[in-house]
Design a protein around this motif. Sequence first.
Motif, PDB file in Angstrom:
ATOM      1  N   LEU A 210      59.071  14.950  77.337  1.00  0.00           N
ATOM      2  CA  LEU A 210      60.104  14.786  76.298  1.00  0.00           C
ATOM      3  C   LEU A 210      60.330  13.299  75.991  1.00  0.00           C
ATOM      4  N   LEU A 211      60.329  12.477  77.034  1.00  0.00           N
ATOM      5  CA  LEU A 211      60.481  11.027  76.816  1.00  0.00           C
ATOM      6  C   LEU A 211      59.345  10.515  75.927  1.00  0.00           C
ATOM      7  N   LYS A 212      58.149  11.020  76.155  1.00  0.00           N
ATOM      8  CA  LYS A 212      57.002  10.576  75.338  1.00  0.00           C
ATOM      9  C   LYS A 212      57.228  10.920  73.875  1.00  0.00           C
ATOM     10  N   GLU A 213      57.926  12.010  73.657  1.00  0.00           N
ATOM     11  CA  GLU A 213      58.211  12.425  72.278  1.00  0.00           C
ATOM     12  C   GLU A 213      59.305  11.537  71.666  1.00  0.00           C
ATOM     13  N   ILE A 214      60.323  11.211  72.444  1.00  0.00           N
ATOM     14  CA  ILE A 214      61.465  10.417  71.924  1.00  0.00           C
ATOM     15  C   ILE A 214      61.105   8.937  71.812  1.00  0.00           C
ATOM     16  N   LYS A 215      60.259   8.465  72.712  1.00  0.00           N
ATOM     17  CA  LYS A 215      59.833   7.052  72.747  1.00  0.00           C
ATOM     18  C   LYS A 215      61.003   6.071  72.839  1.00  0.00           C
ATOM     19  N   PRO A 216      61.839   6.195  73.868  1.00  0.00           N
ATOM     20  CA  PRO A 216      62.957   5.250  74.019  1.00  0.00           C
ATOM     21  C   PRO A 216      62.454   3.879  74.470  1.00  0.00           C
ATOM     22  N   SER A 217      63.233   2.828  74.185  1.00  0.00           N
ATOM     23  CA  SER A 217      62.830   1.496  74.646  1.00  0.00           C
ATOM     24  C   SER A 217      63.107   1.352  76.142  1.00  0.00           C
ATOM     25  N   ARG A 218      64.015   2.173  76.661  1.00  0.00           N
ATOM     26  CA  ARG A 218      64.375   2.086  78.075  1.00  0.00           C
ATOM     27  C   ARG A 218      64.882   3.443  78.556  1.00  0.00           C
ATOM     28  N   VAL A 219      64.776   3.647  79.863  1.00  0.00           N
ATOM     29  CA  VAL A 219      65.275   4.890  80.463  1.00  0.00           C
ATOM     30  C   VAL A 219      66.170   4.494  81.632  1.00  0.00           C
TER      31      VAL A 219
END
Length: 259
Positions: A210-219
């Motif tokens: 899911l993170l790969k889909e959202i592509k956030p600058s940071r987690v």
Amino acid sequence: MATFLFDEIIFGPVISRRLGVSLGINLLPVDSKVCSFDCIYCECGRNPKGKKQGNRLPERSEVRDRLEEVLKELHSKKRDPDVITFAGNGEPTLHPGFAGIIDDTLALRNQYAPGARIAVLSNATTLHRPGVFEALLKVDDNIQKIDSAFEETIRDMDCPAPGFQLRKTVELLRKFNGKVTIQTMFIKAWYDGITIDNTTDREIEAWITLLKEIKPSRVMIYTIARDTPVESVTKIPASQLNEIAKKAKAAGFDVQVSG
Ligand code: SF4
């Protein structure tokens, strides 16, 4: 267990595990929690039942005046905060004047504490409101909650208000084009006859996808630090959080861990 409410519009500065020296802004009532989630781990307690939510919200002018007063005073003492953080007794973006308050805060920050960042801690349930989405694009740290890639886990853990759809939330998060930080709380709990655990291999694998889909600058990943309203909520050991961080870093994400 002992949860607490912020009893002021402006609180702190406090040392935040995740953000540094933080001056907090509470846009919710000072005597009641208001949120579109009802997380079993919420430090403010569960949402009030049986009585009407929505006690008095502060006016935009009150927030601006009080913030100016506090920033001026801190500046005169050479104690500018690292960050001005919208958090408090629930979901800050539910305030109908949120967009205007962000504009006021940007102006006051530029005048009195130009080195401070502006952060919003949100649960991503109001991103469909154009004013909110645009205001979030203006802040330095747009921090949005996604506790699981499975809607069922979010329902068990975060108890969203009716109408929540994870897929719609993800589509809106993608529209930030990376100008977003995803925050994920990791816990284990036994609640309402169900075991809740968003740290399993299945959960972590789907969360990274899911993170790969959202592509956030940071987690940002973290676990509970204080009392929770549901007693069975269990803190995740630092070693396990570090393992989760390792997997997310291997997938290419900038990860911050708060144990
Ligand atoms: S989203 Fe935040 S404020 Fe709302 S219930 Fe969850 S932890 Fe509490």
